[in-house]
Scaffold this active site. Structure first.
Site, PDB file in Angstrom:
ATOM      1  N   THR A 156       1.155  -1.368   0.049  1.00  0.00           N
ATOM      2  CA  THR A 156      -0.080  -0.054   0.076  1.00  0.00           C
ATOM      3  C   THR A 156       0.500   1.225  -0.047  1.00  0.00           C
ATOM      4  OG1 THR A 156      -1.483   1.315   1.753  1.00  0.00           O
ATOM      5  CG2 THR A 156      -0.382  -0.505   3.083  1.00  0.00           C
TER       6      THR A 156
ATOM      7  N   TYR B 252      -1.859   0.203  10.439  1.00  0.00           N
ATOM      8  CA  TYR B 252      -2.495  -0.440   8.659  1.00  0.00           C
ATOM      9  C   TYR B 252      -0.788  -0.091   7.971  1.00  0.00           C
ATOM     10  CZ  TYR B 252      -3.860  -1.300   4.029  1.00  0.00           C
ATOM     11  OH  TYR B 252      -3.968  -1.116   2.299  1.00  0.00           O
TER      12      TYR B 252
END
Length: 331
Positions: free
Chosen positions: A117, A141
């Site tokens: 990501t 995250y």
């Protein structure tokens, strides 16, 4: 080549399975169905219900099906949730990834693709962001994904495993043929939520933060069509199969749209002027994330085919309508 796709019943994973089957590849899907859907899995893919963190199960699947590549999508993806539940994210995104990598090494799988990501960059000081930018995630995250990248890097140095980590920017849209899309009712993706508002499934849309240092005060993101992203994964598998070295690539178009611009696009495409409310910033949201995607174009020869915001919105809207029809049929 037989490819094991973890999380293949989910949003991006199901599109990868479509791309692999369209290319004639053998596919095994491993998914615990905690957020995915059994009906989203291509009918010609082998389906195994289970957890990617179950090292014994993964090993059996690899041996039984002759798996020689793993594409790892399984994981938790909601940035604000990771701030509230960091340990849950480190368990699901890091600890279970470690078990999956260990099973790959123990069973001689030579190729591994990882769904990473742009959140690994945090509040990047440059725009567009290149792969060489400092890695400084601002949410658990992003950190949980970065930790898996580091595990892959170190494992590839010690074992005959080559990997590609693809750092996604904002994935959106749906399969142009209507075979899959973002199906989770709790999804927080902006385009998903906005199309739900346009169809009356939400009373309004919240804009989280209007005071960012951007042209209109709302966050800027680089939106990439999920089908273009799946094609990038297929090219990455081909690159590794041809002897390519382990690598990291950004996946985006190199152009940012603000939250307000996306909302206007959804209103334009849908023809619906739904209510929009302003809300405080969410924890863990950087002001701007726009990709420098020149490396993936140069090395993999990736060329986007659906690089148009209105097209992305139209496909997402069509999928949302199909989900509504599916729910009505089930009532």
């Amino acid at each position: 080549m037989t490819v094991l796709v973890t999380g293949g019943a989910g949003y991006i994973g199901s599109h990868m399975v479509l791309a692999l089957r369209d290319a004639g590849r053998n596919v095994v899907v491993l998914d615990n169905l905690s957020t995915g859907f059994r009906w989203a899995v291509h009918p010609e893919a082998v389906f195994v219900e289970g957890d990617c963190g179950d090292e014994d199960l993964v090993g059996r699947v690899i041996r039984e099906h002759g798996v020689d590549a793993i594409v790892h999508f399984a994981g938790s993806i909601v940035v604000p949730d990771s701030v509230v539940d960091p340990l849950g994210y480190y368990l699901n995104n890091t600890v279970r990834s470690r078990a999956l990598i260990a099973a790959a090494v123990a069973n001689g799988v030579p190729r591994f693709l990882f769904s990473s990501t742009a959140a690994v960059y945090g509040d990047a000081k440059e725009s567009p962001i290149a792969e060489s930018a400092p890695l400084d995630p601002v949410s658990p995250y992003g950190t949980s994904k970065l930790m898996t990248e580091l595990m892959l890097r170190d494992t590839a140095r010690a074992h005959p495993l080559k990997y590609v980590a693809l750092r996604y920017f904002n994935v959106a849209g749906a399969d142009p043929a209507g075979r899959s899309g973002q199906s989770s009712p709790r999804a927080t993706h902006l385009i998903k939520v906005a199309t739900q508002a346009a169809l009356g499934e939400r009373t309004h849309l919240d804009v989280f933060g209007t005071d960012y240092p951007t042209p209109d005060g709302t966050c800027l993101r680089d939106y990439i069509h999920v089908t273009d992203l799946a094609r990038a994964h297929v090219l990455a598998l081909d690159y590794l199969a041809a002897g390519g070295a382990s690598a990291v690539f950004n996946c985006g178009y190199g152009r940012g749209y603000s939250v307000l611009q996306v909302i206007e696009a959804v209103k334009r495409v849908s023809g619906v002027d739904f209510p929009v409310n302003h809300a405080p910033r969410r924890a863990g949201d950087p002001a701007a994330l726009v990709a420098d995607a020149s490396r993936i174009r140069e090395v993999l020869g990736w060329r986007p085919e659906l690089d148009d915001l209105d097209t992305i919105v139209a496909h997402a809207l069509a999928w949302e309508r199909s989900l509504a029809a599916r729910r009505r049929a089930a009532e």
